[in-house]
Design an enzyme around this catalytic site. Structure first.
Site, PDB file in Angstrom:
ATOM      1  CG  HIS A 124      12.599   3.783 -11.850  1.00 20.81           C
ATOM      2  ND1 HIS A 124      11.703   4.263 -12.773  1.00 20.81           N
ATOM      3  CD2 HIS A 124      13.213   2.734 -12.448  1.00 20.81           C
ATOM      4  CE1 HIS A 124      11.764   3.522 -13.874  1.00 20.81           C
ATOM      5  NE2 HIS A 124      12.672   2.581 -13.696  1.00 20.81           N
ATOM      6  CE1 TYR A 155       1.869   8.334 -11.087  1.00 19.98           C
ATOM      7  CE2 TYR A 155       4.256   8.460 -11.205  1.00 19.98           C
ATOM      8  CZ  TYR A 155       3.103   7.805 -10.806  1.00 19.98           C
ATOM      9  OH  TYR A 155       3.194   6.612 -10.123  1.00 19.98           O
ATOM     10  N   PRO A 160      -4.882   3.883  -8.138  1.00 20.45           N
ATOM     11  CG  PRO A 160      -5.077   3.253 -10.384  1.00 20.45           C
ATOM     12  CD  PRO A 160      -5.886   3.622  -9.193  1.00 20.45           C
ATOM     13  CE  LYS A 178       2.813   5.392  -1.397  1.00 25.56           C
ATOM     14  NZ  LYS A 178       4.104   4.990  -1.926  1.00 25.56           N
ATOM     15  CE1 TYR A 218       4.834   7.497  -7.398  1.00 24.83           C
ATOM     16  CE2 TYR A 218       6.858   6.227  -7.146  1.00 24.83           C
ATOM     17  CZ  TYR A 218       5.703   6.515  -7.843  1.00 24.83           C
ATOM     18  OH  TYR A 218       5.411   5.800  -8.980  1.00 24.83           O
TER      19      TYR A 218
HETATM   20  P1  FAD Z   1      -5.270  -9.471  -4.755  1.00 24.13           P
HETATM   21  O1  FAD Z   1      -4.065  -9.288  -5.573  1.00 24.13           O
HETATM   22  O2  FAD Z   1      -6.572  -9.048  -5.348  1.00 24.13           O
HETATM   23  O3  FAD Z   1      -5.356 -10.989  -4.321  1.00 24.13           O
HETATM   24  C1  FAD Z   1      -6.512 -11.526  -3.710  1.00 24.13           C
HETATM   25  C2  FAD Z   1      -6.612 -12.997  -4.072  1.00 24.13           C
HETATM   26  O4  FAD Z   1      -7.741 -13.557  -3.423  1.00 24.13           O
HETATM   27  C3  FAD Z   1      -6.820 -13.203  -5.568  1.00 24.13           C
HETATM   28  O5  FAD Z   1      -5.857 -14.106  -6.061  1.00 24.13           O
HETATM   29  C4  FAD Z   1      -8.247 -13.729  -5.675  1.00 24.13           C
HETATM   30  O6  FAD Z   1      -8.396 -14.621  -6.771  1.00 24.13           O
HETATM   31  C5  FAD Z   1      -8.425 -14.423  -4.334  1.00 24.13           C
HETATM   32  N1  FAD Z   1      -9.821 -14.535  -3.907  1.00 24.13           N
HETATM   33  C6  FAD Z   1     -10.844 -13.675  -4.108  1.00 24.13           C
HETATM   34  N2  FAD Z   1     -11.971 -14.152  -3.564  1.00 24.13           N
HETATM   35  C7  FAD Z   1     -11.675 -15.332  -2.998  1.00 24.13           C
HETATM   36  C8  FAD Z   1     -12.424 -16.301  -2.283  1.00 24.13           C
HETATM   37  N3  FAD Z   1     -13.715 -16.127  -2.048  1.00 24.13           N
HETATM   38  N4  FAD Z   1     -11.796 -17.423  -1.858  1.00 24.13           N
HETATM   39  C9  FAD Z   1     -10.460 -17.605  -2.081  1.00 24.13           C
HETATM   40  N5  FAD Z   1      -9.711 -16.720  -2.760  1.00 24.13           N
HETATM   41  C10 FAD Z   1     -10.290 -15.596  -3.206  1.00 24.13           C
HETATM   42  N6  FAD Z   1      -0.172  -1.264  -6.264  1.00 24.13           N
HETATM   43  C11 FAD Z   1       1.085  -0.787  -6.029  1.00 24.13           C
HETATM   44  O7  FAD Z   1       1.559  -0.890  -4.896  1.00 24.13           O
HETATM   45  N7  FAD Z   1       1.860  -0.216  -7.008  1.00 24.13           N
HETATM   46  C12 FAD Z   1       1.373  -0.052  -8.260  1.00 24.13           C
HETATM   47  O8  FAD Z   1       2.107   0.421  -9.135  1.00 24.13           O
HETATM   48  C13 FAD Z   1       0.018  -0.486  -8.531  1.00 24.13           C
HETATM   49  N8  FAD Z   1      -0.504  -0.358  -9.757  1.00 24.13           N
HETATM   50  C14 FAD Z   1      -1.739  -0.897 -10.019  1.00 24.13           C
HETATM   51  C15 FAD Z   1      -2.240  -0.761 -11.289  1.00 24.13           C
HETATM   52  C16 FAD Z   1      -3.483  -1.277 -11.580  1.00 24.13           C
HETATM   53  C17 FAD Z   1      -4.024  -1.106 -12.955  1.00 24.13           C
HETATM   54  C18 FAD Z   1      -4.240  -1.991 -10.577  1.00 24.13           C
HETATM   55  C19 FAD Z   1      -5.585  -2.596 -10.908  1.00 24.13           C
HETATM   56  C20 FAD Z   1      -3.735  -2.126  -9.311  1.00 24.13           C
HETATM   57  C21 FAD Z   1      -2.489  -1.582  -9.005  1.00 24.13           C
HETATM   58  N9  FAD Z   1      -1.955  -1.693  -7.743  1.00 24.13           N
HETATM   59  C22 FAD Z   1      -0.731  -1.140  -7.479  1.00 24.13           C
HETATM   60  C23 FAD Z   1      -2.710  -2.365  -6.669  1.00 24.13           C
HETATM   61  C24 FAD Z   1      -2.265  -3.819  -6.456  1.00 24.13           C
HETATM   62  O9  FAD Z   1      -2.322  -4.552  -7.640  1.00 24.13           O
HETATM   63  C25 FAD Z   1      -3.169  -4.467  -5.382  1.00 24.13           C
HETATM   64  O10 FAD Z   1      -3.271  -3.594  -4.291  1.00 24.13           O
HETATM   65  C26 FAD Z   1      -2.623  -5.830  -4.924  1.00 24.13           C
HETATM   66  O11 FAD Z   1      -2.856  -6.802  -5.903  1.00 24.13           O
HETATM   67  C27 FAD Z   1      -3.290  -6.269  -3.613  1.00 24.13           C
HETATM   68  O12 FAD Z   1      -2.886  -7.568  -3.275  1.00 24.13           O
HETATM   69  P2  FAD Z   1      -3.858  -8.516  -2.447  1.00 24.13           P
HETATM   70  O13 FAD Z   1      -3.144  -9.801  -2.303  1.00 24.13           O
HETATM   71  O14 FAD Z   1      -4.354  -7.812  -1.259  1.00 24.13           O
HETATM   72  O15 FAD Z   1      -5.146  -8.700  -3.378  1.00 24.13           O
HETATM   73  C1  PHB Z   2       2.358   0.426 -13.335  1.00 23.69           C
HETATM   74  O1  PHB Z   2       3.499   0.350 -13.803  1.00 23.69           O
HETATM   75  O2  PHB Z   2       1.467  -0.412 -13.589  1.00 23.69           O
HETATM   76  C2  PHB Z   2       2.016   1.586 -12.463  1.00 23.69           C
HETATM   77  C3  PHB Z   2       3.008   2.472 -12.099  1.00 23.69           C
HETATM   78  C4  PHB Z   2       2.691   3.555 -11.284  1.00 23.69           C
HETATM   79  C5  PHB Z   2       1.392   3.724 -10.848  1.00 23.69           C
HETATM   80  C6  PHB Z   2       0.399   2.818 -11.200  1.00 23.69           C
HETATM   81  C7  PHB Z   2       0.713   1.745 -12.009  1.00 23.69           C
HETATM   82  O3  PHB Z   2       1.078   4.808 -10.076  1.00 23.69           O
END
Ligand code: FAD
Ligand code: PHB
Length: 395
Positions: free
Chosen positions: A77, A205, A297, A301, A390
């Protein structure tokens, strides 16, 4: 069935994007690790979350040899659309920064990461319970847990806390030695996934008096939409009809007319908040990703910060094992937090500019919001600042 090692250089708690990418990057540095994940593989692979991968994150994945599907199936994009008061403005990433983002679901990325891990023979132990971490203040920490009813202990040199927002790692830093910074916004996002063609080629957005809305996508046939909802709302309060009618009302008329609706295949409510814990290190424990910080979100980021954290951490561990130097490890928390705070700022700016703030009754704030949007619509410099953040600040 994966054999559980008795010893590993790095024990990684959490097998989400941060934990699995860290394990893979360490493998490329010749450092063995083990991933301990609370949930089942199927559960982790089924989670629908992020969609936008920064230019730099995509480059890291490609360099690591994990980018084949991202390159073939992800969508480049070159810009996004911002709508306000019926007008639509394009933020031209390519023209303003020479860079882009890739729309590629976190679900797909997680699949690529697990495939990479399996191919590399990195042990991923899922369904671990009752994780307990000991001796992180010494040179030989250990992690104990229960797996299918048996108690296990893994001795290690370092522990990486990558266990997300509900994990246990962050609490391993003694209260007197950590500080947290938090902002909870007075609204949440309701998200819907549908098997329908996206309403637009680029993300939209939308700022509207009824609240913020976002049109995103996963591919040509699958759309991801969000609307701002009340802070305490539940999925049950958002039957498909309500969701679609609220989304339609918040989009410019022309866009709303071309919106294809359909049954939801997934729906979520997600809070909108920022949380940063400092420092990101205690002794031989290093935090990365959502375990260390959460961002709203709106700026897309969270996943990208998980990527930058583990890039810094894998480089620091690589240095330590190849030269014995701890300078990278000592700098880790400061280096990661400097980038984190800039993403927190950008996410706060996007969130504040685009959402309505219920109950504030504060016309001053609304006037500022309108001025901010008008400035963005009028000034190329303002658009460049948005574009630069972004697509992602340098790693
Ligand atoms: P997580 O993905 O939460 O992984 C952590 C892992 O640890 C999980 O698998 C969990 O099961 C495990 N865990 C938890 N507790 C324990 C324990 N006690 N023992 C062992 N394992 C454990 N980010 C972007 O960059 N771009 C986007 O467009 C974006 N959109 C989003 C939209 C939504 C609706 C949401 C909710 C989030 C979005 N995010 C976005 C954020 C992104 O999804 C998270 O920041 C990302 O998943 C972080 O990764 P992580 O591995 O740090 O954590
Ligand atoms: C998504 O596609 O889930 C998404 C895209 C942009 C955002 C947040 C979530 O800022």
């Amino acid at each position: 069935m994966t054999t559980i090692p008795k010893r590993s250089r790095v024990a990684i708690i959490g097998g989400g994007p941060a934990g699995s990418l860290l394990a893979f990057l360490l493998h490329l540095e010749g450092i063995d690790s083990v991933i301990l994940e609370l949930r089942s593989r199927a559960h982790v692979l089924g989670r629908v979350r992020a969609g936008v991968i920064e230019h730099g994150s995509a480059e890291i994945l490609k360099q690591a040899g994990l980018g084949h599907r991202l390159e073939a199936e992800g969508f480049v994009h070159d810009g996004v659309q911002v709508t306000f008061a019926g007008d639509m403005l394009r933020i031209d990433f390519k023209g303003l920064t020479g860079r882009h983002v890739v729309v590629y679901g976190q679900t797909e990325l997680q699949k690529d990461l697990y495939e990479g891990i399996d191919a590399a023979g990195i042990p991923l132990i899922d369904e671990v319970e009752g994780i307990r971490v000991d001796h992180v203040e010494s040179a030989s920490p250990s992690v104990s847990f229960t797996h299918h009813g048996e108690t296990r202990t893994i001795e290690c040199d370092f522990v990486a806390g990558c266990d997300g927002v509900h994990g246990v790692s962050r609490d391993l830093i003694p209260t007197g030695m950590r500080r947290s910074y938090e902002r909870t916004y007075p609204f949440c996002w309701v998200g819907l996934l549908s098997e329908t063609p996206p309403v637009s080629d680029e993300l939209i957005y939308a700022s509207h008096d009824r609240g913020f809305a976002l049109c995103s996508m996963r591919n040509e046939h699958r759309s991801r939409y969000y609307v701002q909802g009340p802070a305490d709302t539940t999925v049950a309060e958002w039957p498909d009809e309500r969701f679609w009618s609220e989304l339609t009302a918040r989009l410019p008329a022309g866009t709303a007319r071309s919106l294809v609706t359909g049954p939801s295949i997934e729906k979520i409510v997600t809070p909108v908040r920022s949380w940063v814990g400092e420092p990101m290190r205690h002794g031989r424990l290093f935090l990365a990703g959502d375990a260390a910080h959460i961002v709203p979100p709106t700026g897309a980021k969270g996943l990208n910060l998980a990527v930058s954290d583990v890039v810094y951490l894998s480089r620091a561990l690589g240095d330590f094992y190849s030269t014995g130097s701890t300078s990278g490890l000592d700098a880790y928390s400061g280096t990661a937090l400097a980038r984190v705070w800039k993403a927190v700022r950008f996410s706060w700016w996007m969130t504040t500019m685009l959402h309505t703030f219920p109950g504030s009754g504060d016309d001053f704030e609304r006037r500022l919001q309108i001025a901010e949007l008008e400035y963005l619509f009028e000034s190329e410099s303002a658009r460049r600042v948005m574009a630069e953040n972004y697509v992602g600040l340098p790693l």
